[in-house]
Structure formats: C-alpha cells, structure tokens
Scaffold this motif. Structure first.
Motif, mmCIF file in Angstrom:
data_model
loop_
_atom_site.group_PDB
_atom_site.id
_atom_site.type_symbol
_atom_site.label_atom_id
_atom_site.label_comp_id
_atom_site.label_asym_id
_atom_site.label_seq_id
_atom_site.Cartn_x
_atom_site.Cartn_y
_atom_site.Cartn_z
ATOM 1 N N ALA A 29 -27.020 5.138 -49.378
ATOM 2 C CA ALA A 29 -28.091 5.098 -48.377
ATOM 3 C C ALA A 29 -28.859 6.414 -48.338
ATOM 4 C CB ALA A 29 -27.502 4.787 -47.004
ATOM 5 N N VAL A 30 -28.156 7.532 -48.414
ATOM 6 C CA VAL A 30 -28.812 8.845 -48.384
ATOM 7 C C VAL A 30 -29.684 9.029 -49.620
ATOM 8 C CG1 VAL A 30 -28.397 11.339 -48.571
ATOM 9 C CG2 VAL A 30 -27.109 9.977 -46.913
ATOM 10 N N ARG A 31 -29.178 8.663 -50.776
ATOM 11 C CA ARG A 31 -29.968 8.795 -52.013
ATOM 12 C C ARG A 31 -31.235 7.954 -51.936
ATOM 13 N NH1 ARG A 31 -24.863 8.441 -56.267
ATOM 14 N NH2 ARG A 31 -24.210 10.649 -56.074
ATOM 15 N N ALA A 32 -31.114 6.746 -51.358
ATOM 16 C CA ALA A 32 -32.280 5.880 -51.224
ATOM 17 C C ALA A 32 -33.292 6.468 -50.246
ATOM 18 C CB ALA A 32 -31.838 4.489 -50.759
ATOM 19 N N GLN A 33 -32.822 7.076 -49.172
ATOM 20 C CA GLN A 33 -33.709 7.649 -48.157
ATOM 21 C C GLN A 33 -34.377 8.928 -48.645
ATOM 22 O OE1 GLN A 33 -31.739 8.946 -44.557
ATOM 23 N NE2 GLN A 33 -33.664 9.396 -43.493
ATOM 24 N N VAL A 34 -33.623 9.794 -49.290
ATOM 25 C CA VAL A 34 -34.090 11.142 -49.608
ATOM 26 C C VAL A 34 -34.814 11.221 -50.954
ATOM 27 C CG1 VAL A 34 -33.297 13.497 -50.113
ATOM 28 C CG2 VAL A 34 -32.318 12.228 -48.182
ATOM 29 N N GLY A 35 -34.364 10.439 -51.908
ATOM 30 C CA GLY A 35 -34.944 10.521 -53.244
ATOM 31 C C GLY A 35 -34.672 11.880 -53.861
ATOM 32 N N ASP A 36 -35.718 12.549 -54.338
ATOM 33 C CA ASP A 36 -35.539 13.858 -54.963
ATOM 34 C C ASP A 36 -35.944 15.007 -54.037
ATOM 35 O OD1 ASP A 36 -38.249 13.466 -54.903
ATOM 36 O OD2 ASP A 36 -38.581 13.870 -57.036
ATOM 37 N N LYS A 37 -36.112 14.717 -52.739
ATOM 38 C CA LYS A 37 -36.531 15.724 -51.767
ATOM 39 C C LYS A 37 -35.331 16.540 -51.273
ATOM 40 C CE LYS A 37 -40.815 14.211 -51.694
ATOM 41 N NZ LYS A 37 -40.696 13.012 -52.508
ATOM 42 N N LYS A 38 -35.649 17.634 -50.578
ATOM 43 C CA LYS A 38 -34.614 18.519 -50.051
ATOM 44 C C LYS A 38 -34.291 18.192 -48.586
ATOM 45 C CE LYS A 38 -35.539 22.516 -53.011
ATOM 46 N NZ LYS A 38 -35.925 23.957 -53.044
ATOM 47 N N VAL A 39 -33.030 18.481 -48.223
ATOM 48 C CA VAL A 39 -32.539 18.224 -46.863
ATOM 49 C C VAL A 39 -31.995 19.519 -46.286
ATOM 50 C CG1 VAL A 39 -30.927 16.881 -45.456
ATOM 51 C CG2 VAL A 39 -31.911 15.862 -47.514
ATOM 52 N N LEU A 40 -32.306 19.787 -45.030
ATOM 53 C CA LEU A 40 -31.834 20.989 -44.342
ATOM 54 C C LEU A 40 -30.777 20.612 -43.313
ATOM 55 C CD1 LEU A 40 -32.375 24.076 -44.023
ATOM 56 C CD2 LEU A 40 -33.984 23.474 -42.200
ATOM 57 N N LEU A 41 -29.700 21.397 -43.240
ATOM 58 C CA LEU A 41 -28.623 21.127 -42.284
ATOM 59 C C LEU A 41 -28.181 22.419 -41.620
ATOM 60 C CD1 LEU A 41 -26.268 19.378 -41.057
ATOM 61 C CD2 LEU A 41 -24.942 19.997 -43.095
ATOM 62 N N ALA A 42 -28.081 22.399 -40.294
ATOM 63 C CA ALA A 42 -27.482 23.509 -39.560
ATOM 64 C C ALA A 42 -25.969 23.316 -39.602
ATOM 65 C CB ALA A 42 -27.981 23.537 -38.116
ATOM 66 N N LEU A 43 -25.287 24.173 -40.326
ATOM 67 C CA LEU A 43 -23.846 24.040 -40.546
ATOM 68 C C LEU A 43 -23.104 25.011 -39.637
ATOM 69 C CD1 LEU A 43 -21.422 22.930 -42.141
ATOM 70 C CD2 LEU A 43 -21.923 24.635 -43.913
ATOM 71 N N SER A 44 -22.586 24.498 -38.541
ATOM 72 C CA SER A 44 -21.910 25.358 -37.569
ATOM 73 C C SER A 44 -20.480 25.677 -37.978
ATOM 74 C CB SER A 44 -21.898 24.678 -36.203
ATOM 75 O OG SER A 44 -21.063 23.518 -36.238
ATOM 76 N N GLY A 45 -19.881 24.787 -38.765
ATOM 77 C CA GLY A 45 -18.466 24.903 -39.079
ATOM 78 C C GLY A 45 -17.630 23.974 -38.225
ATOM 79 N N GLY A 46 -18.289 23.281 -37.282
ATOM 80 C CA GLY A 46 -17.608 22.258 -36.492
ATOM 81 C C GLY A 46 -17.316 21.027 -37.324
ATOM 82 N N VAL A 47 -16.537 20.114 -36.769
ATOM 83 C CA VAL A 47 -16.101 18.930 -37.516
ATOM 84 C C VAL A 47 -17.292 18.099 -37.985
ATOM 85 C CG1 VAL A 47 -14.729 16.819 -37.422
ATOM 86 C CG2 VAL A 47 -13.959 18.858 -36.194
ATOM 87 N N ASP A 48 -18.207 17.787 -37.084
ATOM 88 C CA ASP A 48 -19.280 16.852 -37.404
ATOM 89 C C ASP A 48 -20.224 17.398 -38.473
ATOM 90 O OD1 ASP A 48 -18.173 15.244 -35.419
ATOM 91 O OD2 ASP A 48 -19.477 16.063 -33.872
ATOM 92 N N SER A 49 -20.687 18.637 -38.292
ATOM 93 C CA SER A 49 -21.619 19.191 -39.278
ATOM 94 C C SER A 49 -20.933 19.429 -40.614
ATOM 95 C CB SER A 49 -22.256 20.487 -38.769
ATOM 96 O OG SER A 49 -21.319 21.539 -38.680
ATOM 97 N N SER A 50 -19.633 19.762 -40.593
ATOM 98 C CA SER A 50 -18.901 19.981 -41.843
ATOM 99 C C SER A 50 -18.747 18.682 -42.621
ATOM 100 C CB SER A 50 -17.518 20.581 -41.547
ATOM 101 O OG SER A 50 -17.632 21.870 -40.978
ATOM 102 N N VAL A 51 -18.456 17.587 -41.934
ATOM 103 C CA VAL A 51 -18.317 16.292 -42.600
ATOM 104 C C VAL A 51 -19.661 15.841 -43.164
ATOM 105 C CG1 VAL A 51 -17.809 13.836 -42.240
ATOM 106 C CG2 VAL A 51 -16.282 15.586 -41.304
#
Length: 333
Positions: A29-51
């Motif tokens: 699903a992610v590959r279909a949504q994103v294609g060859d574009k870039k994704v930004l994530l705020a990685l806190s180190g908490g469970v949810d953002s780490s997963v």
C-alpha cells in the motif's frame, strides 16, 4: 468506506504470522501511494514512530527521511539508541538534530506545567519545520497515528470531554503541504508491538514504557534548570537499571523519577548538604484512566536509595509516591 474506521471484520493482530501478513499488505500500500517520492517522518524513538520507521524502511528504503529531534529532555541514552538502531543497524536516511539549547533557553524560568508543555510542543514543530524546509523533494509526511488516537479525535470533535484531539506532528506551517502516510492507524497499541517485533525491532524498543511527549520536562518539576535536569536523568537511569535487574521491567506498567524544585538539609562528608529529593513513581494500569501503586520490595528501595544518594550529585533524599489514580495523576505535571 471510511479509511479512518477499522473494519469490523479486521482480525486482531496477535501473532507473528498475522503481523507478517499485515506488514506485507502495508508495504504494498505504501509503495502504491508514494511511488518514487520521498517521505518525511519525525522519529521520536517511541514505539509508534519506531514501528512506522521500520515498516517504511522495508517498503521504500532511502526514500524515507527520518528526523530525530533531541530536545534535551530525553532519558539517558535514548537518542543514542535511536541513532544506533536506525542510523547504523537499519541504515536509515536519518537526520539528527540536537536542539537542547534551543529548548532549554525557551524553558528557562517557566514553572507552569501547561506553559512548559505548550513551549515544548510548539518549538518541536518549529524545529521539525526548519529541518523539513532544508530537504528537497518531500511530498509525504509519515505519522505514527494509531487507532485510539483516531477514536479520541472523533470524540473530541463530537464535543465530548476528557479526551484530546490527536495529531502527532500537528500545526505545521502552510508552506509544508504534505500528504499523510499512516500505515498503522487502524492498530491498537498491543498490535503495534506485535508488528514491531515481527519487523525485527529490539524488544526493549518495542515494549518501551510510556513516555510523555514533553519528556523529562514534566518530571523536572517547576522551572527547569540544567543541573536539576541532569540529576533527574541520572537518577531515572539508576531506577530503570535496578528495576530491570530485579525482573520488574515489563511487569510494572510505568516507573520513573520526578525531581521537584525544592531543597532540604542533609549531611555529606560530615558537612551540611542541601539537595533535591528524588521521588519514585511506579504504577500499574490497563487503560491509564486509573492506576494502582506497585509494591516495591524494601530491599530494592534501599538499594535504589543508596545508589541515587551516593552517585547523583545534588540529590540527598529519595521518596516513594504511594498515591493511586485517582486522586493523583500518573505524572506529577
């Protein structure tokens, strides 16, 4: 179909096999949504953002840009663990921002808990937005939204009380117009943990105990000072180490140290010694709406007290909070 509503037929993710099926579906699903574009994530180190980070690395690799902001209010070793896991072991495209001075300068002299929370939350958005503007070609923003967050937002929108409208990286400036990627938004927290282990994340990271967004900022009670924050961080590390050694890690829902802005008289090296108290809080709960106190063996409490008072500069007493919720809250601020 409402994409923010969990289907009644959706099977609970309770096993590694079910988690692997979910991961495969989300990768596609992610590959279909994103294609060859870039994704930004705020990685806190908490469970949810780490997963979410581990899942997106599996799906799109270097197209994911993770930004880890160290606001100076993390527990001892946490930022280092994020860098080691995602920057080194998973070879993520990781941007590390040490914004300690930026946050602590803004918090200087601020004692009101709500003002501290607002300053920390607003400045996190500012730092994250500054880093996002430095990057080119970002069209998507990944978030660690989970299903309870959506349920709380729905209730808040209906005007019900005692819940919050949820957003992980909320209030971003209008010039950062990203499309959202939220691969775990239909999962409950226990399911997120199963998925995390199936992705190969360390058990300690997946079962990391709850940690408030403002971090140690709401456990360094009153106006934050750098010396008291340092003492808090060191004392908290000792508490967590001794709980782990005693086999209580994973058996107690949440345990931490709070250090208030008060001093008492003590004796050190046969001389008067004024220091802060370190307050131990250890609670068990199923829903965080109420909580009971964990009965810690006296031998363990004595060991923790001895270590903190001898190893941590500035602390001369250790106290144990016996107040359940209600009437107390889990956190002190």
């Amino acid at each position: 179909m409402d994409n923010n509503k969990r289907p009644e037929t959706m099977q609970r993710i309770t096993t590694k096999e079910l988690a692997e099926t979910f991961i495969a579906e989300q990768v596609e699903a992610v590959r279909a949504q994103v294609g060859d574009k870039k994704v930004l994530l705020a990685l806190s180190g908490g469970v949810d953002s780490s997963v979410v980070a581990a899942l997106l690395i599996k799906a799109i690799g270097k197209q994911l840009v993770c930004v880890h902001v160290n606001h100076g209010l993390m527990r001892k070793g946490e930022s280092e663990a994020v860098i080691e896991m995602f920057g080194n072991e998973l070879d993520a495209n990781l941007v590390y921002v040490d914004a300690t001075d930026r946050f602590l300068d803004l918090l200087a002299g601020v004692a009101d808990p709500e003002k501290k929370r607002k300053i920390i939350g607003a400045e996190f958005i500012n730092v994250f937005a500054d880093e996002a503007r430095k990057l080119e070609g970002i069209e998507f923003l990944a978030q660690g939204t989970i299903y309870p967050d959506i349920l709380e937002s729905i209730k808040a929108a209906e005007g019900k009380k005692a819940v919050k409208s949820h957003h992980n990286v909320g209030g971003l400036p209008e010039d950062l117009n990203f499309e959202l990627v939220e691969p775990i938004k239909l999962l409950f927290k226990d399911e997120v943990r199963v998925v995390g282990e199936a992705l190969g994340l360390p058990h300690a990271m997946v079962y990391r105990q709850p940690f408030p967004g403002p971090g140690l900022g709401v456990r360094c009670l009153g106006a934050i000072t750098r010396d008291r924050l340092h003492a808090l961080r060191e004392a908290d590390a000792i508490l967590r180490e001794e709980f782990a050694n005693a086999g209580l890690e994973g058996k107690v829902w949440q345990y931490f140290i709070a250090v208030p802005d008060i001093k008492s008289v003590g004796v050190k090296n046969e001389s008067r010694y004024e220091g802060w108290p370190a307050i131990i809080r250890a609670v068990n709960t199923t829903d965080a709406m109420s909580a009971t106190i964990e009965e810690i063996p006296y031998a363990l409490l004595h060991k923790i007290t001895d270590r903190i008072t001898h190893e941590v500069e500035g602390i001369n007493r250790v106290l144990y909070d016996l107040t359940p919720k209600p009437i107390g809250t889990i956190e002190w601020e």
